[in-house]
Design an enzyme around this catalytic site. Structure first.
Site, PDB file in Angstrom:
ATOM      1  N   ARG A  19      -5.239  -2.156   8.551  1.00  0.00           N
ATOM      2  CA  ARG A  19      -6.450  -2.870   8.123  1.00  0.00           C
ATOM      3  C   ARG A  19      -6.055  -4.130   7.362  1.00  0.00           C
ATOM      4  O   ARG A  19      -4.942  -4.234   6.855  1.00  0.00           O
ATOM      5  CB  ARG A  19      -7.244  -1.994   7.134  1.00  0.00           C
ATOM      6  CG  ARG A  19      -7.993  -0.859   7.701  1.00  0.00           C
ATOM      7  CD  ARG A  19      -8.887  -0.268   6.607  1.00  0.00           C
ATOM      8  NE  ARG A  19      -8.131   0.377   5.541  1.00  0.00           N
ATOM      9  CZ  ARG A  19      -7.650   1.617   5.601  1.00  0.00           C
ATOM     10  NH1 ARG A  19      -7.856   2.354   6.663  1.00  0.00           N
ATOM     11  NH2 ARG A  19      -6.975   2.110   4.596  1.00  0.00           N
ATOM     12  N   ILE A  20      -7.034  -5.034   7.213  1.00  0.00           N
ATOM     13  CA  ILE A  20      -6.817  -6.243   6.418  1.00  0.00           C
ATOM     14  C   ILE A  20      -7.403  -6.082   5.012  1.00  0.00           C
ATOM     15  O   ILE A  20      -6.984  -6.754   4.067  1.00  0.00           O
ATOM     16  CB  ILE A  20      -7.423  -7.483   7.125  1.00  0.00           C
ATOM     17  CG1 ILE A  20      -6.810  -7.670   8.524  1.00  0.00           C
ATOM     18  CG2 ILE A  20      -7.219  -8.756   6.321  1.00  0.00           C
ATOM     19  CD1 ILE A  20      -5.320  -7.951   8.543  1.00  0.00           C
ATOM     20  N   HIS A  79       2.729   3.280  -8.963  1.00  0.00           N
ATOM     21  CA  HIS A  79       2.511   1.853  -9.213  1.00  0.00           C
ATOM     22  C   HIS A  79       3.702   1.252  -9.963  1.00  0.00           C
ATOM     23  O   HIS A  79       4.105   0.117  -9.690  1.00  0.00           O
ATOM     24  CB  HIS A  79       1.228   1.637 -10.024  1.00  0.00           C
ATOM     25  CG  HIS A  79      -0.011   2.050  -9.282  1.00  0.00           C
ATOM     26  ND1 HIS A  79      -0.262   1.677  -7.981  1.00  0.00           N
ATOM     27  CD2 HIS A  79      -1.070   2.817  -9.658  1.00  0.00           C
ATOM     28  CE1 HIS A  79      -1.427   2.188  -7.591  1.00  0.00           C
ATOM     29  NE2 HIS A  79      -1.933   2.891  -8.591  1.00  0.00           N
ATOM     30  N   LEU A  95      10.561 -20.534  -5.411  1.00  0.00           N
ATOM     31  CA  LEU A  95       9.576 -19.656  -4.766  1.00  0.00           C
ATOM     32  C   LEU A  95       8.235 -19.793  -5.466  1.00  0.00           C
ATOM     33  O   LEU A  95       8.166 -19.720  -6.692  1.00  0.00           O
ATOM     34  CB  LEU A  95      10.025 -18.190  -4.864  1.00  0.00           C
ATOM     35  CG  LEU A  95       9.027 -17.155  -4.323  1.00  0.00           C
ATOM     36  CD1 LEU A  95       9.056 -17.108  -2.803  1.00  0.00           C
ATOM     37  CD2 LEU A  95       9.315 -15.767  -4.883  1.00  0.00           C
ATOM     38  N   ASP A 109       0.826  -1.207   0.000  1.00  0.00           N
ATOM     39  CA  ASP A 109       0.000   0.000   0.000  1.00  0.00           C
ATOM     40  C   ASP A 109       0.862   1.260   0.000  1.00  0.00           C
ATOM     41  O   ASP A 109       1.975   1.253   0.525  1.00  0.00           O
ATOM     42  CB  ASP A 109      -0.905  -0.027   1.244  1.00  0.00           C
ATOM     43  CG  ASP A 109      -2.083   0.923   1.119  1.00  0.00           C
ATOM     44  OD1 ASP A 109      -2.286   1.506   0.031  1.00  0.00           O
ATOM     45  OD2 ASP A 109      -2.796   1.093   2.118  1.00  0.00           O
ATOM     46  N   ARG A 129       1.892  -5.083   6.010  1.00  0.00           N
ATOM     47  CA  ARG A 129       1.165  -4.026   5.304  1.00  0.00           C
ATOM     48  C   ARG A 129       1.958  -2.735   5.427  1.00  0.00           C
ATOM     49  O   ARG A 129       2.326  -2.334   6.529  1.00  0.00           O
ATOM     50  CB  ARG A 129      -0.244  -3.817   5.852  1.00  0.00           C
ATOM     51  CG  ARG A 129      -0.976  -2.718   5.059  1.00  0.00           C
ATOM     52  CD  ARG A 129      -2.436  -2.583   5.353  1.00  0.00           C
ATOM     53  NE  ARG A 129      -3.043  -1.679   4.364  1.00  0.00           N
ATOM     54  CZ  ARG A 129      -4.298  -1.746   3.962  1.00  0.00           C
ATOM     55  NH1 ARG A 129      -5.106  -2.641   4.456  1.00  0.00           N
ATOM     56  NH2 ARG A 129      -4.749  -0.894   3.055  1.00  0.00           N
TER      57      ARG A 129
HETATM   58  C1  FPP Z   1      -1.857   0.343  -3.305  1.00  0.00           C
HETATM   59  O1  FPP Z   1      -1.437   1.672  -3.427  1.00  0.00           O
HETATM   60  C2  FPP Z   1      -1.421  -0.460  -4.427  1.00  0.00           C
HETATM   61  C3  FPP Z   1      -2.245  -0.956  -5.384  1.00  0.00           C
HETATM   62  C4  FPP Z   1      -3.686  -0.717  -5.422  1.00  0.00           C
HETATM   63  C5  FPP Z   1      -1.703  -1.754  -6.494  1.00  0.00           C
HETATM   64  C6  FPP Z   1      -0.497  -2.567  -6.187  1.00  0.00           C
HETATM   65  C7  FPP Z   1       0.201  -2.736  -7.456  1.00  0.00           C
HETATM   66  C8  FPP Z   1       1.541  -2.697  -7.637  1.00  0.00           C
HETATM   67  C9  FPP Z   1       2.528  -2.618  -6.545  1.00  0.00           C
HETATM   68  C10 FPP Z   1       2.064  -2.716  -9.023  1.00  0.00           C
HETATM   69  C11 FPP Z   1       1.781  -3.963  -9.725  1.00  0.00           C
HETATM   70  C12 FPP Z   1       2.563  -5.049  -9.140  1.00  0.00           C
HETATM   71  C13 FPP Z   1       3.273  -5.899  -9.857  1.00  0.00           C
HETATM   72  C14 FPP Z   1       4.100  -6.899  -9.136  1.00  0.00           C
HETATM   73  C15 FPP Z   1       3.300  -5.876 -11.333  1.00  0.00           C
HETATM   74  P1  FPP Z   1      -2.527   2.823  -3.462  1.00  0.00           P
HETATM   75  O2  FPP Z   1      -2.716   3.247  -4.871  1.00  0.00           O
HETATM   76  O3  FPP Z   1      -3.761   2.363  -2.769  1.00  0.00           O
HETATM   77  O4  FPP Z   1      -1.796   3.928  -2.638  1.00  0.00           O
HETATM   78  P2  FPP Z   1      -2.496   5.092  -1.801  1.00  0.00           P
HETATM   79  O5  FPP Z   1      -3.236   4.418  -0.688  1.00  0.00           O
HETATM   80  O6  FPP Z   1      -1.326   5.892  -1.336  1.00  0.00           O
HETATM   81  O7  FPP Z   1      -3.371   5.836  -2.754  1.00  0.00           O
END
Ligand code: FPP
Length: 236
Positions: free
Chosen positions: A181-182, A30, A124, A13, A175
């Site tokens: 949170r979960i 991202h 893995l 997150d 996290r």
């Molecule tokens: C949370 O950050 C992250 C996501 C919703 C997407 C997770 C995706 C990646 C790490 C990239 C894709 C992964 C791979 C391995 C290809 P957020 O956008 O909720 O952050 P915020 O809470 O600060 O807005």
């Protein structure tokens, strides 16, 4: 002192906030997050952690603005295309949990190809939660058991009907980004998992931060509902 966890699950997150701090578009967060995921995958291989599960896209994430959803899907597809050879080389077995039928045809195809081509990997097991929601997963499992006419539903039988049927329960959940949170992730499977929260945003997470989490984990006493005394007798 606990041995190393067999299975680490991570809620990655804070990508959006990281981008905001750096005055970049959210998708840059991202993109950077995907690079960090790769570093952490490698770190887990180095540390001989056999199972890693990453929450890459939740069922609820479909409700984000459509340009962000599209960009995330493209990032996922490209990630799989570009990393597949490396995964095979490193002995990574790729699999997914979640409702992959909702993914775009391009991403679904990349997911299926990557699964097929990495099946032999033995260093893995990398599980990506894609279009994943734990309540939805549990409901799907019940539907499946009802369809099969199963009458006596026990915890073991339910576990075997979940998307995670081939995985041990996580030992450690991490996290990032200071959220406690979960968020509908592995609700059933986390029953006895040690939880670790850090303020660090996912794009700033790294192997050093992972080692801090492993260190914290090693000092926890996992009692699984027993007393400390019973535990001492168990391990002798
Ligand atoms: C949370 O950050 C992250 C996501 C919703 C997407 C997770 C995706 C990646 C790490 C990239 C894709 C992964 C791979 C391995 C290809 P957020 O956008 O909720 O952050 P915020 O809470 O600060 O807005």
């Amino acid at each position: 002192v606990n041995p190393h966890p067999q299975h680490i699950a991570i809620i990655m997150d804070g990508n959006g906030r990281w981008a905001e701090y750096h005055e970049l578009p959210r998708i840059e967060g991202h993109r950077r997050g995907a690079e960090v995921s790769e570093d952490i995958i490698n770190a887990c291989i180095d540390r001989r952690v056999p199972y890693l599960t990453l929450y890459a896209f939740s069922e609820e994430n479909w409700n984000r603005p459509s340009d962000e959803v599209e960009a995330l899907m493209e990032l996922l597809g490209l990630y799989l295309t570009s990393k597949r050879q490396k995964m095979i080389h490193e002995g990574i077995r790729f699999q997914t949990i979640g409702d992959v039928n909702r993914l775009s045809p391009f991403v679904r195809e990349e997911v299926e190809r990557t699964k097929e081509l990495t099946q032999q990997g033995s260093n893995l097991t990398l599980t990506m939660a894609l279009s994943y929601g734990s309540r939805q997963e549990i409901a799907r499992a019940f539907q499946e058991l009802i369809k099969r006419g199963v009458k006596n539903i026990t915890p073991e039988i339910l576990s075997q009907a979940l998307d995670t049927r081939d995985l041990p329960d996580p030992d450690l959940l991490i996290r990032t980004s200071g959220e406690y949170r979960i968020s509908n992730f592995l609700l059933w499977q986390l029953a006895y998992t040690e939880l670790y929260f850090t303020e660090t945003l996912w794009p700033d997470f790294n192997a050093y931060e992972l080692d801090k989490a492993l260190d914290a984990f090693s000092k926890r006493e996992r009692r699984f509902g027993m007393t400390s005394e019973q535990l001492r007798e168990l391990v002798g």
